[in-house]
Design an enzyme around this catalytic site. Structure first.
Site, PDB file in Angstrom:
ATOM      1  N   LYS A  63      71.770   4.339  21.357  1.00  0.00           N
ATOM      2  CA  LYS A  63      73.092   3.873  21.782  1.00  0.00           C
ATOM      3  C   LYS A  63      74.256   4.541  21.045  1.00  0.00           C
ATOM      4  O   LYS A  63      75.380   4.583  21.557  1.00  0.00           O
ATOM      5  CB  LYS A  63      73.190   2.361  21.609  1.00  0.00           C
ATOM      6  CG  LYS A  63      72.327   1.546  22.571  1.00  0.00           C
ATOM      7  CD  LYS A  63      72.996   1.411  23.916  1.00  0.00           C
ATOM      8  CE  LYS A  63      72.281   0.386  24.787  1.00  0.00           C
ATOM      9  NZ  LYS A  63      72.961   0.176  26.064  1.00  0.00           N
ATOM     10  N   SER A 312      63.318   4.053  22.964  1.00  0.00           N
ATOM     11  CA  SER A 312      64.778   3.985  22.887  1.00  0.00           C
ATOM     12  C   SER A 312      65.330   3.313  21.641  1.00  0.00           C
ATOM     13  O   SER A 312      66.471   3.570  21.252  1.00  0.00           O
ATOM     14  CB  SER A 312      65.328   3.288  24.133  1.00  0.00           C
ATOM     15  OG  SER A 312      64.752   1.991  24.272  1.00  0.00           O
TER      16      SER A 312
END
Length: 412
Positions: A63, A312
């Protein structure tokens, strides 16, 4: 053969030039997370599997890429207003870290159910944290209220073009490390990562198959594609809290519909199993959403392909990971718990221990309880937990007890 033609959106367009500019900005801000080849996951699915470990990123997740790209494009007036975001955790840390680097005040609204590790990490980057609601969607609504009240600049975790462009730089890394990749599996929550990765992959190498992986309990993209429009789920229920999104973005829906080849869904058991294997075989920690791509490997139809699984994020608290590991051990037949009622006389416990020893089962917990057999004063109940080597081993133990005329009741 690459495709340099920009992708036209409803109110804008995006080109590979935008991706290259973002990638240049991120140099020195993010870590280079090189691909890791995985023999164990390769053997599980019959493909040659490589892991893209974004869980090793500066903030523990991908992110930071989108957050930094977005904040770096704000003008001085926007920076002076400060930014606000809503997040289940990883976007929060990305915003906090990016804001700290760029000297911008940041406020983040997180669900009250967010793991403490993510809340504390966000605060440590200097962001103000507001805990509100039980889901991302409730936190999002609260952030929008605070945006209007304080004139903050809202930074959406996925439905923002600059954020999507930043996330797309992951695919540049992948193709730089493995030019002949055949398939990329990417986790999907709201769809920002999948949008960016799929766009870049298809622009640079249209033959790459991009597969999005969602939890069974939060498959908002799959449902939206089935309905042909952005669709909100009634509820979400998954251990992948970072992907627990009821409604995908309008932008991300456009990108995914255009560039993602297939959506598959996985169960919480699949996710837990992937987390366990990643820890055991690669000594890497991932959160539930981070393991989605690895969990999706068993659903692939292809064989003998070079497959990249994008892990992720790795921001998970110790209590959660402990519970997940225990469930995964049971799921893979690595833990076996059962009860047996025995005559209350000397030697019976030794008899049970001998059967287990002969079966190569390692006892890790034993509970001897006289009060649980309510219909007899002459029996005791023994609850045993043993470490096993898989489902076949569990069946061997059950057979061994049957041969000795002892009835056992499986608990898990």
């Amino acid at each position: 053969m690459s495709n340099s033609k920009p992708f036209k959106l409803e109110n804008s367009y995006v080109s590979m030039e935008d991706i290259y500019i973002a990638n240049q900005k991120l140099q020195g801000v993010i870590k280079k997370t090189e691909l890791i080849e995985s023999p164990v996951f390769s053997s599980e699915c019959g493909n040659r599997v490589f892991i893209k470990p974004e869980n090793l990123q500066m903030t523990g997740a991908f992110k930071i890429r989108g957050a930094y790209n977005k904040l770096s494009k704000l003008n001085e007036l926007e920076k002076s207003r400060g930014v606000i975001a809503s997040s289940a955790g990883n976007h929060a840390q990305g915003i906090g870290y990016a804001a700290q680097l760029l000297g911008v005040k940041a406020t983040v609204v997180m669900p009250a159910t967010t793991p403490i590790i993510k809340v504390e990490a966000t605060k440590n980057y200097g962001a103000e944290v507001v805990l509100y609601g039980d889901s991302y969607d409730e936190a999002y609504k609260k952030a929008r209220e605070l945006e209007a009240e304080h004139n903050y600049v809202f930074v959406h975790p996925f439905d923002d073009l600059d954020v999507i462009i930043g996330q797309g730089t992951v695919a540049l890394d992948i193709l730089n490390d493995l030019e002949d990749v055949d398939e990329i599996l990417v986790p999907i929550g709201g769809g920002g990562l999948a949008s960016g990765v799929a766009f870049v992959a298809k622009m640079l190498k249209p033959s790459i198959k991009v597969i999005g992986v969602e939890p069974d309990g939060a498959c908002c993209i799959k449902e939206s594609l089935a309905q042909g429009k952005v669709t909100e789920l009634e509820k979400v229920d998954t251990i992948a809290d970072g992907a627990a999104v009821k409604r995908p973005g309008t932008l991300t829906f456009e990108f995914i519909r255009e560039f993602v080849d297939e959506i598959i869904t996985v169960s919480d058991f699949d996710i837990a199993e992937a987390i366990l294997l990643l820890i055991e075989k690669h000594k890497l920690i991932t959160e539930g959403a981070g393991a989605l791509s690895l969990a999706g490997l068993k659903k692939l139809q292809s064989k003998g392909k070079k497959v990249v699984c994008l892990v992720s994020g790795g921001n998970i608290d110790i209590l959660t990971i402990s519970a997940i590991i225990n469930k995964a051990l049971v799921f893979r037949g690595r833990l076996f718990c059962f009860t047996v009622n025995l005559p209350d006389k000397p030697g019976e416990l030794l008899h049970v221990a001998k059967i287990l020893s002969d079966s190569n089962a390692n006892v890790i917990k034993l509970d001897h309880n006289q009060s649980k057999v309510m219909d007899s004063f002459k029996q005791v109940q023994l609850e045993v937990t043993v470490e096993t080597n898989g489902h076949c081993h569990v069946e061997e133990i059950e057979s061994a007890f049957q041969k000795h005329g002892i009835e056992i009741q499986k608990i898990y």
